[in-house]
Design a protein around this motif. Structure first.
Motif, mmCIF file in Angstrom:
data_model
loop_
_atom_site.group_PDB
_atom_site.id
_atom_site.type_symbol
_atom_site.label_atom_id
_atom_site.label_comp_id
_atom_site.label_asym_id
_atom_site.label_seq_id
_atom_site.Cartn_x
_atom_site.Cartn_y
_atom_site.Cartn_z
ATOM 1 N N PRO A 73 10.317 43.485 14.557
ATOM 2 C CA PRO A 73 9.247 44.630 14.585
ATOM 3 C C PRO A 73 8.532 43.258 14.680
ATOM 4 O O PRO A 73 7.493 43.287 14.493
ATOM 5 C CB PRO A 73 8.994 44.246 13.202
ATOM 6 C CG PRO A 73 10.412 44.106 12.509
ATOM 7 C CD PRO A 73 11.217 43.663 13.733
ATOM 8 N N TRP A 74 8.578 42.361 14.765
ATOM 9 C CA TRP A 74 7.521 40.584 14.280
ATOM 10 C C TRP A 74 7.426 40.083 16.619
ATOM 11 O O TRP A 74 7.134 39.267 16.760
ATOM 12 C CB TRP A 74 8.245 39.601 13.923
ATOM 13 C CG TRP A 74 9.675 38.694 14.508
ATOM 14 C CD1 TRP A 74 10.151 38.072 14.727
ATOM 15 C CD2 TRP A 74 11.088 39.975 13.643
ATOM 16 N NE1 TRP A 74 11.771 37.900 14.923
ATOM 17 C CE2 TRP A 74 11.600 38.790 14.307
ATOM 18 C CE3 TRP A 74 10.853 40.171 11.669
ATOM 19 C CZ2 TRP A 74 13.115 38.624 13.625
ATOM 20 C CZ3 TRP A 74 12.476 40.275 11.750
ATOM 21 C CH2 TRP A 74 13.111 39.791 12.134
ATOM 22 N N LYS A 75 8.323 40.381 17.183
ATOM 23 C CA LYS A 75 8.343 40.422 18.811
ATOM 24 C C LYS A 75 7.453 41.604 19.136
ATOM 25 O O LYS A 75 7.864 42.561 18.729
ATOM 26 C CB LYS A 75 9.384 40.723 18.997
ATOM 27 C CG LYS A 75 10.322 39.236 18.351
ATOM 28 C CD LYS A 75 11.851 38.693 19.533
ATOM 29 C CE LYS A 75 12.669 37.250 18.868
ATOM 30 N NZ LYS A 75 11.725 35.752 19.443
ATOM 31 N N PHE A 110 1.645 47.939 28.231
ATOM 32 C CA PHE A 110 2.432 48.064 26.154
ATOM 33 C C PHE A 110 2.933 46.773 26.537
ATOM 34 O O PHE A 110 3.735 47.007 24.918
ATOM 35 C CB PHE A 110 3.183 49.133 26.053
ATOM 36 C CG PHE A 110 1.534 50.303 25.644
ATOM 37 C CD1 PHE A 110 1.482 50.569 24.148
ATOM 38 C CD2 PHE A 110 1.809 51.231 26.926
ATOM 39 C CE1 PHE A 110 0.633 51.494 25.167
ATOM 40 C CE2 PHE A 110 1.248 52.451 26.597
ATOM 41 C CZ PHE A 110 0.558 52.282 25.035
ATOM 42 N N LYS A 112 2.693 43.560 25.521
ATOM 43 C CA LYS A 112 2.390 43.163 23.858
ATOM 44 C C LYS A 112 1.761 43.416 23.238
ATOM 45 O O LYS A 112 1.784 43.061 21.819
ATOM 46 C CB LYS A 112 0.506 42.284 24.822
ATOM 47 C CG LYS A 112 0.773 41.111 25.996
ATOM 48 C CD LYS A 112 0.709 39.756 25.610
ATOM 49 C CE LYS A 112 1.481 38.065 26.733
ATOM 50 N NZ LYS A 112 2.479 39.046 27.011
ATOM 51 N N ALA A 113 2.181 44.806 23.652
ATOM 52 C CA ALA A 113 2.026 45.374 22.009
ATOM 53 C C ALA A 113 3.506 45.338 21.119
ATOM 54 O O ALA A 113 4.319 43.838 20.987
ATOM 55 C CB ALA A 113 2.420 47.267 22.078
ATOM 56 N N LEU A 114 3.428 45.569 19.731
ATOM 57 C CA LEU A 114 3.994 45.543 18.796
ATOM 58 C C LEU A 114 5.184 47.225 18.986
ATOM 59 O O LEU A 114 4.463 47.913 18.691
ATOM 60 C CB LEU A 114 3.741 44.928 17.404
ATOM 61 C CG LEU A 114 3.292 43.758 17.231
ATOM 62 C CD1 LEU A 114 2.384 43.355 15.965
ATOM 63 C CD2 LEU A 114 4.678 42.439 16.992
ATOM 64 N N ARG A 130 5.388 48.518 15.681
ATOM 65 C CA ARG A 130 5.221 49.292 15.174
ATOM 66 C C ARG A 130 3.633 50.420 15.678
ATOM 67 O O ARG A 130 3.161 51.028 15.629
ATOM 68 C CB ARG A 130 4.717 48.733 13.616
ATOM 69 C CG ARG A 130 3.727 48.212 13.753
ATOM 70 C CD ARG A 130 3.145 47.413 12.645
ATOM 71 N NE ARG A 130 2.587 45.817 12.717
ATOM 72 C CZ ARG A 130 0.693 46.436 12.767
ATOM 73 N NH1 ARG A 130 0.181 47.083 12.029
ATOM 74 N NH2 ARG A 130 0.350 44.611 13.211
ATOM 75 N N GLN A 131 3.302 49.570 16.849
ATOM 76 C CA GLN A 131 1.573 49.927 17.968
ATOM 77 C C GLN A 131 3.026 51.910 18.892
ATOM 78 O O GLN A 131 1.177 51.622 18.988
ATOM 79 C CB GLN A 131 1.281 48.542 18.513
ATOM 80 C CG GLN A 131 0.504 48.277 16.766
ATOM 81 C CD GLN A 131 0.047 47.295 17.631
ATOM 82 O OE1 GLN A 131 0.350 46.058 18.471
ATOM 83 N NE2 GLN A 131 -0.997 46.176 16.841
ATOM 84 N N MET A 156 7.813 55.583 22.710
ATOM 85 C CA MET A 156 7.952 54.803 23.698
ATOM 86 C C MET A 156 9.169 53.278 22.968
ATOM 87 O O MET A 156 9.458 52.555 23.840
ATOM 88 C CB MET A 156 6.211 54.349 23.633
ATOM 89 C CG MET A 156 5.538 55.415 24.447
ATOM 90 S SD MET A 156 4.127 55.443 23.774
ATOM 91 C CE MET A 156 2.989 53.849 24.633
ATOM 92 N N ARG A 157 9.251 53.756 21.775
ATOM 93 C CA ARG A 157 10.441 52.836 21.150
ATOM 94 C C ARG A 157 11.185 52.716 21.622
ATOM 95 O O ARG A 157 11.841 51.991 21.600
ATOM 96 C CB ARG A 157 10.277 52.463 19.571
ATOM 97 C CG ARG A 157 8.672 52.488 18.926
ATOM 98 C CD ARG A 157 8.821 52.298 17.148
ATOM 99 N NE ARG A 157 9.111 53.030 16.680
ATOM 100 C CZ ARG A 157 8.056 53.574 15.969
ATOM 101 N NH1 ARG A 157 7.378 53.238 16.285
ATOM 102 N NH2 ARG A 157 8.221 54.441 15.029
#
Ligand SMILES: Nc1ncnc2c1ncn2[C@@H]1O[C@H](COP(=O)(O)OP(=O)(O)OP(=O)(O)O)[C@@H](O)[C@H]1O
Ligand SMILES: Nc1ncnc2c1ncn2[C@@H]1O[C@H](COP(=O)(O)OP(=O)(O)OP(=O)(O)O)[C@@H](O)[C@H]1O
Ligand SMILES: [Mg+2]
Ligand SMILES: [Mg+2]
Lengths: 247, 307, 261, 255, 261
Positions: E94-96, E132, E134-136, E138-139, E144-145
């Motif tokens: 989640p932090w990347k 996307f 540069k998106a995290l 959770r965004q 998409m995830r």
């Protein structure tokens, strides 16, 4: 857990004996385990040691429970209302960082001599780690649980009891583990402010008399109490492990 | 009986045996007083007295002078120790026999604000030395004696009483009493100025009880008093030190600390106002305090209370 | 495109609702203005490419997120919990057993334990989890967790049910069964249901109307009326009209965004 | 950012309220100076030592010890927590001594630290270290333990080296809990630094306090207390900003 | 039912592998003994009811879990990372950011940043997440995830690819595209792929063989050879043989467990 405890105790005693033996430490710097034990037996027979332990234990339990409950509740409020947290932070940091001995006469003035100022002092130091754990547990907890609570329109109490407390439990327990060590220190400070009974009182009389064995003995007793607290917290953690571990 | 709290300097120790014996023998009760002892550092005691948290204190005299100089409303109502018990202590085998031997040595005091530090300065000056000739370490009460034992310092300026701890531990020490060149007072009874003026009767009864308690010990009851103290009040104290304590009481405390030429004349606890003033003047001279308070403003002779 | 419905029948009134997310990587328009009125007791399916704002729309309707503009009105006077929500990921409380999770909405609305257990057990059986009442969520397979979440959403019988791809992780047979169970419940309770799905067959089979959305920026492309007979069942799947609708939906989804059909 | 700006306003407001309460206690309520000096007297005492330059000497010394002890305590706390969660067998032996060492009240041991570690800066750093270590350790243990099993699967699957696993997965995942420990540790570092200087030494805010206390210079005492509180507040704010930056991915709930 | 393959071709050798979970609520046999040999470069689809042990089987093959009995041999001499795994739930850090997540397997195997970025960007484009990077996590939307997780599994080009319902949360069009991309990658790299799916169409379209499993206790019911021509494409879906297989798989799944077909 029994195994862990015994192993820990043995390791500590072995280390201690080894240091005393290898470095030939004189007893005014660090008495050996047997010497300390002898002093403890002496205090047990002559100085109503059990009564002093009882006094301190009562103060610690009362202060610890008080601090933990307030810490958890404040944590919930702070996590929900960050502005309240920011507003309270200076006061909380003031209470935590201001040298307790500098404010001791004020505490005595407002709370009287007797056990109250000691209990309050222990509650103050316990409060902070528990509150921090709760805030973090809630703030960085699963966002999807917040959605669930919102959809079910849970009352603040319901979402606290069913969702927030269980999710924050690991962090709160960590806070409580830290709080045990701080509570031991606060108990001593409390009894240094003015007392005539308790482990801290015996300790300060050991210090006044340059009686290192008494000092170490009292430190050891406080350690044991702290350790017991720690193990109780560990027990709760393990008990809840299966249930509370996030999948 | 009036319930009062007396806060004593440091911790319970057999040196306070007369007070404990006084309680056990009903001397306080007879004077209509029920007393509870609690303990703390000297500065805290005086703050507590000023704030009204406790009724009576038993701190070191120097601390009272400093408190008075800073405007705390405190009054000495019983100069229990007629002289100071500050002393230079060094191991006997160090070769140090007095201040003159301190050149180049390391000496510990408990605080740069403490009377010990002042005593060190005056002692050095009289021996023709100054602070520049020695190195000073600040070490708190809980560690200062051990630092001497461990050889971390060559000498300490601290309480005469520690000589007995050290000797009990098998360490022979040389001692130079500071009072010989710098008059001061050890433990004294202190109360709040307002309490003294509002309830002089209580204060009178209390000082009377203190006097009677000390008189009983002086009158040949050292042994019994020590037993009471060791059994009931200072039980952490090793019992095998009773011999040393008995010697200390009989040879030092009874003849030279609790009694003086003045007490022979005016009774125990008599106020040596001139002595107090000298003490205050020296504290001011050495900048421990800004201005010397007037001794008569904060020292009261027990015989004058309530008159 | 909009229905004209009598005031009393309007359950959900969505007018010009849109949503924009601002993030480090840029601004994402998740949903361009959408307007639609949903009648009480209607069954709406929503289909659309991944990332077109379906979940966003459901979250806005449920009140979990705030729209960037427009208005949403729910006609649920007096109901404490107007909506039930099956999230896209099963949000089960990991410290509660399956039955406790399913009973959770009941427990927190003051239903007695006995009554709650009865309801929960029935639902657990319905979603095929009998025997796993006392299991913890992490001891279930992905599809089983999803079914538990469905049971939970049904347990307290909300008037509006929002379901975000509820059946995506279950097999065909289970899916068919659950579809029929859902229809049965819907018919007997008169719920208003919005269901997001990637299966056009499912969308057509279940719904009164199908909303088709297009991708980035997410937009409501068209709404199809499903004129298939009720109650639906095996015969529906043999109905040429059903197949025509499915084919149409498929075409809708394959046409590039913006292009009207 | 408006969030940070309004945080500054809140802090300022809170300090203003505290200041007012303080003034109320000393002015209208009439607490005497020897118990609680007025804000003005305290400020004057502070300005006086600031102008003579004495303050900066004490402050610098204390700050240096705090930072040193905090960094060392942090590194050791995280490292040992990691080793213990990775090798639970080791924990059986290490847990007991660690807890005993930790629950032993440092204030009681502080005098002994001086005879054990000397008068120099070492005994002070040891004391601060011993106070900082445990909160960070406990926090880190909680963090490492709470690692999502799915993350464990991922690192196993990718055959990550221990260092990769630690750096890329375990440490970032444990950050929220580590920060709890760190924030408590920062407060403890402060308490430890003051305590150490109270036990021995001739410089530092703690020394200033004992000096002021023994000479009843209560305004000076509270000036020093005020400085420690301000130090504590600054440390806290710095950590909070760092936390916000490092944990922004969590999308923490904000007001 | 078992294939006879030359020793060198055997990639995965599963012999009598079974798995039992012991939990508070009882003992669950997740998988009854399964035996199958998978050749190098084979594409296997796995279908079966929810909770029948599909994920369990993949976890056993990957070595994430230990079997209760039987043996699994992978012929992947010397490969540090023999398997890529697309989990049933997208397990993103989640932090990347998305690109950092996709590049993660490359970063941790010593590939240069520049090279890694190129590969990652290509894959991100392929799964339709361009813009996307540069998106995290959770965004992103659920689908998409899932696609980001697929891109990650492909990034370091593992010889064996285990995919657990990788396309369940994406729409039809994206799914078709990804199916074809997967076939293209498979054909050009010669990977061995095991793919769990609930879509029998997908299973038939992609695979060389389809494993059909039955529910509780999870068991391998049968294995179908898919004799459709390669390369597959739109024509495959018009092939009667394809439809026959799909129908057969559907029947297999509808027949109660245990009953042989
Ligand atoms: N919290 C957020 N921050 C930033 N962008 C977001 C956030 N949530 C959603 N988005 C963006 O909004 C768009 C729509 O997301 P949404 O989850 O509604 O899609 P969806 O239609 O449900 O897709 P899927 O079928 O994949 O679940 C996506 O492009 C996504 O990146
Ligand atoms: N950690 C566990 N502890 C106990 N039981 C488990 C565990 N993991 C899986 N199971 C059980 O094993 C069985 C098979 O689970 P598995 O996840 O393999 O199913 P699946 O075929 O992947 O299902 P789905 O299609 O729903 O994902 C299930 O009944 C589940 O309850
Ligand atoms: Mg979605
Ligand atoms: Mg699965």
């Amino acid at each position: 857990m029994i195994l862990r405890g015994i192993a820990g105790l043995i390791a500590t005693l072995v280390l201690w004996t080894a240091i005393v033996f290898i470095f030939q430490v004189p007893s005014y710097l660090l008495p050996g385990p047997m010497e300390v034990l002898n002093r403890l037996v002496f205090l047990f027979e002559n100085a109503k040691l059990l009564r002093h332990i009882g006094v301190t234990l009562t103060e610690i339990v009362a202060g610890f429970v008080l601090g933990t409950v307030i810490g958890i509740l404040a944590g919930v409020v702070f996590a929900r209302l960050p502005r309240v947290e920011r507003f309270a932070t200076p006061l909380i940091l003031l209470l935590q960082t201001a040298p307790k001995i500098a404010i001791a006469p004020l505490l005595l003035l407002w709370l009287g001599i007797g056990p109250t100022p000691k209990i309050v002092l222990i509650a103050i130091v316990t409060f902070f780690p528990v509150m921090s754990g709760m805030v973090t547990g809630l703030r960085y907890g699963e966002g999807s649980f917040r959605d669930l609570a919102a959809v079910l329109k849970l009352s603040p109490w319901q979402s606290f009891w069913h969702i927030e407390l269980p999710s924050a439990l690991p962090a709160v327990l960590a806070g409580m583990a830290v709080a045990t060590t701080l509570a031991m220190t606060a108990a001593v400070i409390g009894e240094l402010m003015g007392a005539n009974e308790g482990i801290g009182y015996l300790l300060s009389s050991g210090q006044e008399n340059s009686d290192t064995a008494v000092v170490i003995g009292m430190v050891l007793l406080l350690s044991m109490i702290g350790w017991a607290f720690y193990e109780i917290i560990e027990l709760i953690r393990r008990r809840s492990l299966g249930r509370f571990q996030l999948s | 009986a009036d319930k009062i709290v007396m806060q004593i300097d440091g911790a319970a120790a057999p040196f306070y045996a007369p007070l404990y014996a006084g309680v056990e023998n009903g001397i306080f009760e007879k004077n209509g007083i029920e007393v509870e002892f609690i303990y703390a550092a000297a500065a805290d005691i005086l703050t507590n007295i000023a704030a009204g948290n406790v009724d009576f204190g038993f701190p070191n005299g120097d601390a009272v002078v400093a408190a008075a100089a800073n405007g705390l409303p405190v009054k000495v109502v019983h100069t229990t120790y007629q002289r100071g018990i500050g002393a230079l202590l060094a191991k006997a085998d160090s070769g140090i026999t007095g201040y003159k031997d301190l050149k180049g040595k390391k000496i510990a005091v408990t605080s740069l604000a403490s009377p010990n530090y002042l005593q060190l300065q005056v002692g050095l000056k009289l021996a023709g030395l100054s602070l520049d000739d020695v190195s000073v370490e600040v070490v708190q009460t809980g560690a200062i004696v051990q630092s001497l034992q461990a050889g971390q310092v060559d000498a300490i300026v601290f309480s005469e009483l520690r000589k007995y701890n050290l000797e009990a531990d098998g360490t022979k020490v040389t001692m130079v009493l500071s009072n010989d060149f710098l008059p001061s007072f050890g433990n004294v009874v202190v109360t709040n100025a307002a309490k003294l003026s509002e309830n002089p009767d209580l204060v009178k009864r209390f000082t009377t009880a203190v006097t009677q308690s000390y008189e009983w010990v002086i009158d040949g009851h050292v042994n019994e008093a020590l037993d009471i103290a060791l059994d009931k009040y200072a039980p952490t104290w090793p019992k095998d030190q009773k011999g040393i304590l008995t010697t200390a009481f009989e040879q030092t405390f009874v003849p030279t600390v609790w009694q003086s030429p003045l007490t022979k004349e005016k009774g125990l606890g008599a106020a040596d106002v001139a002595g107090w003033q000298k003490n205050a003047d020296i504290l001011a001279e050495y900048k421990v305090i800004d201005d010397a308070p007037k001794a008569e403003d904060f020292v009261v002779d027990p015989s004058t209370i309530g008159q | 495109m909009e229905f004209l419905v009598s005031q009393s029948e309007r359950m959900i009134d969505i007018a010009g609702v849109h949503k924009t997310f601002v993030a480090d990587h840029g601004t994402v328009t998740a949903l361009e203005p959408v307007s639609i009125t949903i009648k009480e007791g209607e069954f709406i399916s929503i289909v659309g490419p991944s990332g077109c704002g379906k979940s966003t729309l459901l979250r806005l309707i449920s009140g979990l997120d705030q729209a960037s503009g427009g208005s949403i009105k729910l006609d649920v006077s007096g109901r404490k919990r107007p909506v039930g929500f099956v999230f896209q990921e099963p949000v089960l409380l990991p410290w509660k057993t399956i039955i406790d999770n399913v009973r959770f909405p009941l427990d927190t609305s003051g239903i007695s334990r006995g009554q709650g257990d009865k309801t929960a057990l029935d639902l657990i059986k319905m979603v095929g989890l009998a025997g796993f009442e006392k299991a913890l969520p992490r001891q279930l397979s992905g599809g089983m967790r999803q079914r538990a979440a469905i049971a939970r959403a049904l347990s307290d019988d909300p008037p509006i049910l929002l379901m975000d791809e509820p059946f995506s992780a279950v097999d065909l047979l289970t899916r068919d069964n659950l579809n029929d169970e859902l229809l049965r419940i819907w018919q007997s309770t008169g719920k208003t249901i919005l269901l997001v799905t990637h299966s056009v067959e499912e969308a057509a089979y279940l719904a009164d109307r199908v909303m088709v959305m297009t991708a980035r920026p997410g937009k409501l492309k068209c709404v199809h009326n499903v004129e298939l007979l009720r109650p639906r069942g095996e015969e529906t799947k043999l109905d040429p009209a059903y197949h025509a609708l499915v084919a149409q939906l498929r075409r809708d989804l394959r046409t590039p965004a913006g292009e009207a059909h | 950012m408006s969030g940070r700006f309004s945080a500054a306003i809140d802090y300022t407001l809170a300090l203003a309220v505290l200041l007012f309460a303080w003034w109320l206690a000393t002015g209208p309520m009439g607490l005497p100076t020897y118990l609680l000096p007025s804000p003005l007297r305290t400020w004057n005492a502070l300005v006086t030592i600031a102008l003579t330059g004495e303050l900066w000497r004490h402050l610098g010394f204390t700050l240096q010890n705090i930072v040193l002890g905090l960094i060392l305590g942090c590194i050791a706390g995280i490292a040992i927590a990691y080793v213990m969660t990775r090798f639970p067998k080791l924990a059986v032996w290490l847990d007991g001594p660690l807890v005993i060492l930790q629950t032993a009240p440092k204030i009681a041991l502080a005098p002994l630290f001086i005879v054990w570690f000397g008068f120099g800066v070492l005994s002070k750093i040891v004391l601060i270290f011993s106070l900082v270590f445990f909160p960070v350790f406990v926090g880190a243990v909680a963090g490492f333990r709470a690692l999502d099993p799915k993350m464990k699967d991922l690192s196993k699957l990718l055959g990550l080296s221990s260092i990769q696993r630690f750096r890329q997965i375990e440490l970032p995942a444990a950050m929220p809990e580590i920060f709890v420990g760190l924030k408590i540790g920062a407060v403890q570092a402060l308490v430890g630094a003051v305590l150490a200087e109270w036990m021995s030494g001739k410089v530092g805010l703690g020394y200033l306090m004992t000096f002021a206390s023994a000479t009843y210079k209560t305004p000076l005492l509270f000036a020093a207390v005020l400085m420690t509180v301000v130090l504590g507040l600054l440390l806290h704010v710095a950590l909070t900003i760092l936390e916000r930056r490092l944990l922004s991915w969590k999308g923490a709930a904000r007001g």
